[in-house]
Design a protein around this motif. Sequence first.
Motif, mmCIF file in Angstrom:
data_model
loop_
_atom_site.group_PDB
_atom_site.id
_atom_site.type_symbol
_atom_site.label_atom_id
_atom_site.label_comp_id
_atom_site.label_asym_id
_atom_site.label_seq_id
_atom_site.Cartn_x
_atom_site.Cartn_y
_atom_site.Cartn_z
ATOM 1 N N CYS A 53 20.077 25.689 67.384
ATOM 2 C CA CYS A 53 18.966 26.484 67.830
ATOM 3 C C CYS A 53 17.848 25.813 67.927
ATOM 4 O O CYS A 53 17.451 25.262 66.730
ATOM 5 N N VAL A 54 17.175 25.609 68.959
ATOM 6 C CA VAL A 54 16.013 24.799 68.953
ATOM 7 C C VAL A 54 14.758 25.277 68.076
ATOM 8 O O VAL A 54 14.170 24.181 67.616
ATOM 9 N N TYR A 55 14.832 26.561 67.892
ATOM 10 C CA TYR A 55 13.753 27.268 67.202
ATOM 11 C C TYR A 55 13.897 27.134 65.771
ATOM 12 O O TYR A 55 13.062 27.623 64.992
ATOM 13 N N CYS A 56 15.014 26.787 65.010
ATOM 14 C CA CYS A 56 15.285 26.960 63.722
ATOM 15 C C CYS A 56 14.215 26.336 62.698
ATOM 16 O O CYS A 56 13.874 25.272 62.798
ATOM 17 N N PRO A 87 21.191 39.955 43.460
ATOM 18 C CA PRO A 87 22.040 39.676 44.799
ATOM 19 C C PRO A 87 21.685 38.428 45.073
ATOM 20 O O PRO A 87 20.401 37.754 45.057
ATOM 21 N N ILE A 88 22.524 37.590 45.554
ATOM 22 C CA ILE A 88 22.610 36.192 46.080
ATOM 23 C C ILE A 88 22.704 36.268 47.496
ATOM 24 O O ILE A 88 23.398 37.018 48.081
ATOM 25 N N ALA A 89 21.629 35.650 48.425
ATOM 26 C CA ALA A 89 21.913 35.423 49.741
ATOM 27 C C ALA A 89 22.543 34.099 50.020
ATOM 28 O O ALA A 89 22.312 33.025 49.627
ATOM 29 N N ILE A 90 23.195 34.282 51.424
ATOM 30 C CA ILE A 90 24.008 33.039 51.600
ATOM 31 C C ILE A 90 23.512 33.088 53.290
ATOM 32 O O ILE A 90 23.696 33.973 53.847
ATOM 33 N N GLY A 91 23.198 31.766 53.630
ATOM 34 C CA GLY A 91 22.797 31.653 54.999
ATOM 35 C C GLY A 91 21.463 31.696 55.309
ATOM 36 O O GLY A 91 20.939 31.973 56.631
ATOM 37 N N THR A 92 20.455 31.549 54.377
ATOM 38 C CA THR A 92 19.006 31.696 54.329
ATOM 39 C C THR A 92 18.365 30.322 55.122
ATOM 40 O O THR A 92 17.389 30.315 55.451
ATOM 41 N N ASN A 93 19.173 29.238 54.803
ATOM 42 C CA ASN A 93 18.616 28.085 55.714
ATOM 43 C C ASN A 93 19.450 27.609 56.689
ATOM 44 O O ASN A 93 18.937 27.394 57.790
ATOM 45 N N THR A 94 20.603 27.370 56.421
ATOM 46 C CA THR A 94 21.710 26.967 57.580
ATOM 47 C C THR A 94 22.734 27.984 57.762
ATOM 48 O O THR A 94 23.058 28.471 56.662
ATOM 49 N N ASP A 95 23.459 28.025 58.878
ATOM 50 C CA ASP A 95 24.419 29.179 58.805
ATOM 51 C C ASP A 95 25.606 28.894 57.983
ATOM 52 O O ASP A 95 26.189 27.658 58.454
ATOM 53 N N PRO A 96 26.225 29.760 57.159
ATOM 54 C CA PRO A 96 27.310 29.457 56.592
ATOM 55 C C PRO A 96 28.521 29.576 57.297
ATOM 56 O O PRO A 96 29.895 29.145 56.685
ATOM 57 N N GLU A 153 20.212 28.522 72.092
ATOM 58 C CA GLU A 153 21.166 28.277 70.769
ATOM 59 C C GLU A 153 22.676 27.640 71.285
ATOM 60 O O GLU A 153 23.594 28.438 71.396
ATOM 61 N N PRO A 154 22.825 26.435 71.716
ATOM 62 C CA PRO A 154 23.613 25.796 72.433
ATOM 63 C C PRO A 154 24.964 25.941 71.950
ATOM 64 O O PRO A 154 25.984 25.975 72.673
ATOM 65 N N ARG A 155 25.225 26.198 70.772
ATOM 66 C CA ARG A 155 26.660 25.962 69.999
ATOM 67 C C ARG A 155 26.881 27.065 69.333
ATOM 68 O O ARG A 155 27.830 27.121 68.458
ATOM 69 N N ALA A 156 25.875 28.090 69.193
ATOM 70 C CA ALA A 156 26.199 29.468 68.771
ATOM 71 C C ALA A 156 26.790 30.498 69.640
ATOM 72 O O ALA A 156 26.930 30.388 70.765
ATOM 73 N N MET A 210 8.743 37.164 63.716
ATOM 74 C CA MET A 210 8.446 36.486 64.661
ATOM 75 C C MET A 210 8.821 34.742 64.868
ATOM 76 O O MET A 210 9.052 34.326 63.807
ATOM 77 N N LEU A 211 8.902 34.276 65.903
ATOM 78 C CA LEU A 211 9.066 32.758 65.987
ATOM 79 C C LEU A 211 8.264 31.971 65.194
ATOM 80 O O LEU A 211 7.024 32.401 65.164
ATOM 81 N N ARG A 212 8.790 31.083 64.359
ATOM 82 C CA ARG A 212 8.062 30.382 63.440
ATOM 83 C C ARG A 212 8.314 28.934 63.666
ATOM 84 O O ARG A 212 9.455 28.579 63.991
ATOM 85 N N LEU A 213 7.089 28.007 63.595
ATOM 86 C CA LEU A 213 7.095 26.675 64.286
ATOM 87 C C LEU A 213 6.535 25.694 62.856
ATOM 88 O O LEU A 213 5.589 24.964 63.224
ATOM 89 N N PRO A 214 7.353 25.669 61.758
ATOM 90 C CA PRO A 214 6.713 24.756 60.768
ATOM 91 C C PRO A 214 6.956 23.536 61.170
ATOM 92 O O PRO A 214 8.008 22.836 61.788
ATOM 93 N N ARG A 215 5.946 22.645 60.665
ATOM 94 C CA ARG A 215 6.244 21.288 60.862
ATOM 95 C C ARG A 215 6.700 20.548 61.958
ATOM 96 O O ARG A 215 6.370 21.031 62.954
ATOM 97 N N GLU A 216 7.914 19.973 62.194
ATOM 98 C CA GLU A 216 8.416 19.317 63.460
ATOM 99 C C GLU A 216 9.086 20.568 64.213
ATOM 100 O O GLU A 216 9.143 19.829 65.472
ATOM 101 N N VAL A 217 9.146 21.341 63.944
ATOM 102 C CA VAL A 217 9.691 22.485 64.911
ATOM 103 C C VAL A 217 8.670 22.816 65.844
ATOM 104 O O VAL A 217 9.302 23.035 67.393
#
Length: 355
Positions: A78-81, A125-134, A202-205, A260-267
């Motif tokens: 996903c280009v916007y990740c 509660p533990i969250a899974i998938g908050t950074n990259t897709d599990p 999202e080319p491979r989602a 909303m779309l977020r664009l931190p740093r290199e994104v």
Amino acid sequence: MNIARTIKARGTTTNEAGRFERFATTPAEDGWDIEEELPPLRTETSEEVARSAITYNRSPDLPFDRSINSYRGCEHGCVYCFARPSHAYLGLSAGLDFETRLIARPNMGRVLRKELSARSYKVAPIAIGTNTDPYQPIEKKHMITKSCLEVLSEFNHPVAIVTKGTLIERDLELLADMAGRGLVRVGISLTTLDAELSRRMEPRAPSPLRRLRVIRTLTEAGVPVRVMTSPIVPGLTDHELESLLEAGKEAGADAASWIMLRLPREVSQLWQGWLADHEPSRAEKVMSKLREMHGGRDYDPRWGHRMRGEGEYAGIIAQRFVKTCKRLGLSIKSAPLRCDLFAVPPQPGDQLSLF
């Protein structure tokens, strides 16, 4: 050579050096003025030994204080990740490296078991998938997410999962069992209903319709699902907000959220490059709206602001979301995940209780 046309099924077309590196790894022009296709970029997966499984945070923007991430990098591309900049800490690029050079941590389940067994551990509660897709494609081989879920189930530990991946259906029996004990909720990210736009962003989602089928499969098995209309892209997908919520509700979702779309740093640079290649006529409008919400900047990382921005446009989106959720019955507060069932299971060598 037009690199944008030669890299297929990838979210980005560049591989600029990470912010801690001196040199870029983007292919250089070879001097031949010939249009040619590059060979497909293959996904490479390496392994590392995890020293810890649970990551803690103190962010006031998040409804959880701990998470598990099975993989570094994500093949969905996903280009916007917003997680792309995390690859810089590995000496890799937030561009193509993030989606082609992945890292798996196969001992995560064992480390998680040890951490949950500690006398000092306090359940929440533990969250899974908050950074990259599990449930990205490499989970099929490595099954790290499944191993962690099996440990959480054994400990009666509550968990919230966020994914776009259809591989979650593989674990349906386990998730349904945990749902029966009030231990799990799932969030399915739905960015657009436009399959062609989704394939470019999202080319491979999985496709939007396939994700809706995942929602239906989970909810029919008794697993509660939240439809996550995230990210909303101003000037590109914002007009779909009501349709996304309606589709999620029809598929069985009982709750909803938006970011909303977020664009931190290199994104930001990667996203603007994508707009120039794929949506040049809308690029100015998209970036203008984003900057309007962030005080003239591409992104403002302040707590309480970074997820949704501020101003008139952000307020209109919020009002539309609230109004539609109320109409669809998606605004009812979900039952909290149960923490009272948590218990450390007997370990080999433990002395058996007399009572």
